[in-house]
Each structure stands twice: as C-alpha cells, then as structure tokens.
Design a protein around this motif. Structure first.
Motif, PDB file in Angstrom:
ATOM      1  N   HIS A  63      -2.057  -1.687   7.412  1.00  0.00           N
ATOM      2  CA  HIS A  63      -0.834  -1.377   6.665  1.00  0.00           C
ATOM      3  C   HIS A  63       0.262  -0.833   7.580  1.00  0.00           C
ATOM      4  O   HIS A  63       1.444  -1.006   7.295  1.00  0.00           O
ATOM      5  N   VAL A  64      -0.137  -0.138   8.656  1.00  0.00           N
ATOM      6  CA  VAL A  64       0.852   0.535   9.510  1.00  0.00           C
ATOM      7  C   VAL A  64       1.574  -0.446  10.447  1.00  0.00           C
ATOM      8  O   VAL A  64       2.806  -0.398  10.572  1.00  0.00           O
ATOM      9  N   TYR A  65       0.815  -1.352  11.096  1.00  0.00           N
ATOM     10  CA  TYR A  65       1.458  -2.244  12.075  1.00  0.00           C
ATOM     11  C   TYR A  65       2.523  -3.162  11.469  1.00  0.00           C
ATOM     12  O   TYR A  65       3.601  -3.309  12.053  1.00  0.00           O
ATOM     13  N   PRO A  66       2.271  -3.761  10.286  1.00  0.00           N
ATOM     14  CA  PRO A  66       3.353  -4.566   9.695  1.00  0.00           C
ATOM     15  C   PRO A  66       4.604  -3.722   9.417  1.00  0.00           C
ATOM     16  O   PRO A  66       5.725  -4.169   9.602  1.00  0.00           O
ATOM     17  N   ALA A  67       4.380  -2.442   9.003  1.00  0.00           N
ATOM     18  CA  ALA A  67       5.531  -1.565   8.727  1.00  0.00           C
ATOM     19  C   ALA A  67       6.340  -1.341  10.000  1.00  0.00           C
ATOM     20  O   ALA A  67       7.582  -1.431   9.985  1.00  0.00           O
ATOM     21  N   ILE A  68       5.646  -1.108  11.111  1.00  0.00           N
ATOM     22  CA  ILE A  68       6.364  -0.888  12.375  1.00  0.00           C
ATOM     23  C   ILE A  68       7.101  -2.163  12.804  1.00  0.00           C
ATOM     24  O   ILE A  68       8.246  -2.105  13.250  1.00  0.00           O
ATOM     25  N   SER A  69       6.449  -3.320  12.631  1.00  0.00           N
ATOM     26  CA  SER A  69       7.128  -4.589  12.984  1.00  0.00           C
ATOM     27  C   SER A  69       8.409  -4.749  12.184  1.00  0.00           C
ATOM     28  O   SER A  69       9.439  -5.172  12.722  1.00  0.00           O
ATOM     29  N   VAL A 119       7.317   7.603   5.743  1.00  0.00           N
ATOM     30  CA  VAL A 119       6.561   8.598   4.988  1.00  0.00           C
ATOM     31  C   VAL A 119       5.085   8.179   4.943  1.00  0.00           C
ATOM     32  O   VAL A 119       4.748   7.074   4.513  1.00  0.00           O
ATOM     33  N   GLY A 120       4.221   9.076   5.426  1.00  0.00           N
ATOM     34  CA  GLY A 120       2.781   8.794   5.438  1.00  0.00           C
ATOM     35  C   GLY A 120       2.001  10.023   5.030  1.00  0.00           C
ATOM     36  O   GLY A 120       2.551  10.947   4.427  1.00  0.00           O
ATOM     37  N   THR A 121       0.703  10.039   5.358  1.00  0.00           N
ATOM     38  CA  THR A 121      -0.085  11.246   5.135  1.00  0.00           C
ATOM     39  C   THR A 121      -0.520  11.787   6.496  1.00  0.00           C
ATOM     40  O   THR A 121      -0.491  11.071   7.490  1.00  0.00           O
ATOM     41  N   ARG A 122      -0.939  13.057   6.488  1.00  0.00           N
ATOM     42  CA  ARG A 122      -1.328  13.692   7.749  1.00  0.00           C
ATOM     43  C   ARG A 122      -2.605  13.072   8.298  1.00  0.00           C
ATOM     44  O   ARG A 122      -2.848  13.061   9.478  1.00  0.00           O
ATOM     45  N   ARG A 123      -3.448  12.566   7.364  1.00  0.00           N
ATOM     46  CA  ARG A 123      -4.767  12.107   7.806  1.00  0.00           C
ATOM     47  C   ARG A 123      -4.834  10.622   8.150  1.00  0.00           C
ATOM     48  O   ARG A 123      -5.786  10.153   8.753  1.00  0.00           O
ATOM     49  N   GLY A 124      -3.836   9.849   7.728  1.00  0.00           N
ATOM     50  CA  GLY A 124      -3.861   8.401   7.976  1.00  0.00           C
ATOM     51  C   GLY A 124      -3.550   8.080   9.434  1.00  0.00           C
ATOM     52  O   GLY A 124      -3.029   8.921  10.174  1.00  0.00           O
ATOM     53  N   LEU A 125      -3.850   6.854   9.827  1.00  0.00           N
ATOM     54  CA  LEU A 125      -3.588   6.405  11.206  1.00  0.00           C
ATOM     55  C   LEU A 125      -2.103   6.501  11.554  1.00  0.00           C
ATOM     56  O   LEU A 125      -1.722   6.698  12.710  1.00  0.00           O
ATOM     57  N   GLU A 126      -1.255   6.395  10.509  1.00  0.00           N
ATOM     58  CA  GLU A 126       0.196   6.446  10.728  1.00  0.00           C
ATOM     59  C   GLU A 126       0.644   7.744  11.385  1.00  0.00           C
ATOM     60  O   GLU A 126       1.592   7.762  12.179  1.00  0.00           O
TER      61      GLU A 126
END
Ligand SMILES: CC(=O)N[C@H]1[C@@H](OP(=O)(O)OP(=O)(O)OC[C@H]2O[C@@H](n3ccc(=O)[nH]c3=O)[C@H](O)[C@@H]2O)O[C@H](CO)[C@@H](O)[C@@H]1O
Length: 374
Positions: A13-19, A36-43
């Motif tokens: 989910h994170v890499y497409p967002a960064i692209s 906006v993410g969570t503290r525990r996610g890879l983001e």
C-alpha cells in the motif's frame, strides 16, 4: 495543489502512494503533500526517509467477533476519526488519495463526508476490505485489474494499472544480460518469491536447477529471499549440485536492482503480489505463478487467476507445488516456444506503462473539478 495521501501497513500500500506523490511532484511545480499513516505501519519507517511530511493517527484492524478487544478497537477507531478530522481541517487538501490498509479508512471516510474530493487506488484483483468499504463514499477509484471493477460502483472505477519504477521501464534486454554476466544465446528463467522469498518455491526450484545445471538452452537466476539463502545453498550441496562452477545458475538472496533481471528474463516463477505482476506485464514476461496462500483473503490467488484467464500465466497452487510439478511445467513451456511467445504478447497487452500518468491526471482532474465545502 495540496494533496493528503493515506495508506499503509505493508509495502504493497505504501509504495504505490509514494509513486503517486513523486508523479505529482514531477508534473506540478507547486504541490504540498501530507502523508497520514500509523506509528506501527511500514509507512512510519519509509515515508519520513523519503522526505515526505508525515503525521500519524491511531487505528487498528477491524475485529470480526464481539469481544473486549473489539470494544477497544471501536474506541481507537473513534479517536482515529477525531484525529483525522483535525488533520483535514488544518491541512485543507484539494484532494485526498487512499491506497488501502486500515489507516486509510477513517481518513478517506472523513474527507468524503467533509466534502473533499477523494480518490482510491486498488492494487489487487480482489479489492482490500478498506477500499471495498470506502467505495460508496469516494469520487474516483483507480484499479490495477479490470476484475476488481465488479466490486465498485459502476461509474467510479477506471483501469489505470499500478505504477512501476521508471528504471524497470528503461533497462533493455541487452543491458540486463550484460550487467548480470548472462549468455545472450540462452533463454533466462527468473525465480523469486516476493520481497521476502518463499520457502516452497526455493525447495521446488532445487529440481529445476538440477535439471538445467549445464543447459545450453536455459540459464537461471534464483532469488531465495534473505531468510532462504542458507537453506537453499545447503539443499544444493546435499544434492551435490555445484552451482558456482556451473556458470549457468545464479543464486542470490535479494536483488537490489531487479530491473536488470526483469529485462533479461523470458519466463518467471514467482508469487502473485500485485507490484511484481505489474512489472512482469510491462516487460512481457510470462509467469508460472504460485500464489502465497496466507495473503489476506487469499487475494494473490485472484491476481494469479486473472492473468491465467487472460493467457499471460499458468498457476500452480502452493499445496500442489513440488519439484516434479514445477520442473514439468517449466519443461512444457520451454518445449513450446510458440506458446511462450503468445503469452509474452498477452503480457505486453496487459501491461500499463502509462499507469502513473493516468493516476496523476485523474488526481488533477478531481482537484480541479470540485471545490471544498469546509
Ligand atoms: C505477502 C503479501 O500479502 N504481499 C502483498 C503485498 O506485496 P509486496 O509489497 O510484497 O509486493 P509484491 O510481492 O507485489 O512485489 C515485491 C516487490 O519487491 C521487488 N523485489 C523483489 C525481490 C527482489 O529480490 N528485489 C526486488 O526489488 C519487486 O520488484 C516488487 O516490486 O502487497 C501487494 C499489493 O497490495 C499484494 O498484491 C501482495 O499480495
């Protein structure tokens, strides 16, 4: 333009967002981004390292049964909604983009209810729970597989594909073969099991490596994943297979520059994660796909079967995978070069080199076409 982006948990989910963020920054001279993410996610690890402004809210996954944990989850959900509302009011985005994962639930929902234009990106053929649930509230949904349109309201979905790294589009077969020290006259098989490797693929590959050790027709690059490297090397040694001196087999724990291997490959053996499949399609590489059976809601099976139905791949279920079955499948395909050529053609037709451009255009259209209510 002010863009609020949310999505996370896993890299998928994170890499497409960064692209998408990079695509917008390249296209527009003035774009302000808040992730906006969570503290525990890879983001939380990746996004600040990319230099993208990052804020967190509190959310946890949905509970299917009623319990004290479910009650806590609901409380956290409410806290998350309050935090999301505050962030939206402060940042006042022109558009809000969600790429899936629990965190995007409250953020995109609140954004839509507050009247901000909203866009989702769905990576898999079977859409994730959060995107399925958000679909009725948002304006536009960009999908990777045409199959997933069936889960979304008719007029909102459009097939854009999934953005792949520019270097994957750029590197040619000649460059790939040269860089990896491969033989131009042979076909190349690339075997790998997602970003962390796959034990069942590593084990089954032993038989394939043994068979093609001194082949004049097929050379092999096998990426084991960091955790599987020692076990694979030990397995080869047990079978008395000397890959180092064969000159025909390359075994690596991980490829940091996978663009060269993708450029060189004529056939892949792989899991069915959406990002890797998008890369295969763009490069026109047919696949023998073994979906990861423990992926959420078995979604990799849906990805793999979609490509199989369209003639771009063959699927072996993980429970049926063994050395014999994998070897027979590789041998059958290698013996039918005309079929491989047709499959490769199908892949190219399914590939979406313009995915990023299409998504960026959809975001800009949306931001320009609707005004904020709050
Ligand atoms: C286990 C799991 O649930 N995975 C999910 C996760 O995939 P995940 O985030 O693991 O992504 P994929 O499996 O699709 O892709 C792996 C990525 O790693 C790269 N790579 C891999 C090996 C290597 O040696 N070098 C390298 O660079 C590939 O080029 C690719 O870009 O999110 C995707 C999108 O929601 C889902 O479709 C996947 O099912």
């Amino acid at each position: 333009m002010r863009v609020l982006v949310t999505g996370g948990g896993t890299g998928g989910h994170v890499y497409p967002a960064i692209s998408i963020i990079r695509g917008l920054q390249k296209k527009l001279s003035q774009v302000e981004v808040l992730y906006v993410g969570t503290r525990r996610g890879l983001e939380a690890d990746i996004v600040p390292k990319e230099g993208i402004p990052f804020r967190t809210i509190t959310v946890t996954g949905l509970e299917r049964k009623l319990s004290w944990r479910a009650v806590t989850t609901v409380c956290k959900g409410i806290t998350g909604m309050v935090q999301a509302r505050q962030l939206l009011k402060q940042f006042r985005p022109d558009v809000v983009i969600g790429t899936g994962g629990y965190v995007s639930g409250p953020v995109v929902l609140l954004a839509a209810l507050m009247g901000y234009p909203t866009l989702l990106h769905e990576q898999n053929a079977l859409p994730g729970l959060t995107n399925r649930w958000l679909a009725r509230f948002v304006d536009v949904i960009c999908v990777t597989f045409p199959d997933s349109l069936a889960y979304f309201p008719e007029k909102k979905g459009r097939v854009t594909g999934l953005p792949v790294r520019p270097e994957i589009l750029r590197v040619t077969r000649d460059e790939g073969i040269k860089k990896l020290g491969l033989d131009f006259r042979k076909k190349t098989l690339l075997a790998l099991g997602g970003s962390r490797g796959a034990r069942s693929i590593n084990r089954a590959m032993l038989s394939v490596v043994q068979k093609y050790l001194a082949s004049e027709a097929l050379q092999i690059i096998h990426v084991t994943g960091r955790d599987g490297y020692q076990e694979t090397m030990a397995g080869l040694e047990r079978l008395g297979i000397d890959v180092v001196n064969s000159g025909n087999i390359t075994i690596k724990p991980y490829l940091y520059h996978i663009e060269y291997a993708l450029a060189a490959a004529d056939l892949v053996v792989a899991r069915a994660g959406a990002a890797f499949l998008a890369e295969m399609m763009i490069k026109g590489i047919p696949g023998i796909l073994i979906p990861y059976p423990y992926a959420a809601e078995n979604h990799q099976e849906f990805n793999a079967r979609s490509l199989e139905r369209q003639g771009a791949a063959v699927v072996i279920p993980d429970v049926e995978l063994n050395g014999q079955r994998l070897l027979a499948t590789v041998e059958n395909l290698m013996a039918d070069q005309e079929r491989l050529r047709r499959m490769s053609e199908r892949c190219r037709q399914l590939g979406k080199p313009g995915a990023l451009e299409d998504i960026v255009n959809a975001v800009m259209e949306l931001a320009g076409g609707k005004s904020k209510r709050e």
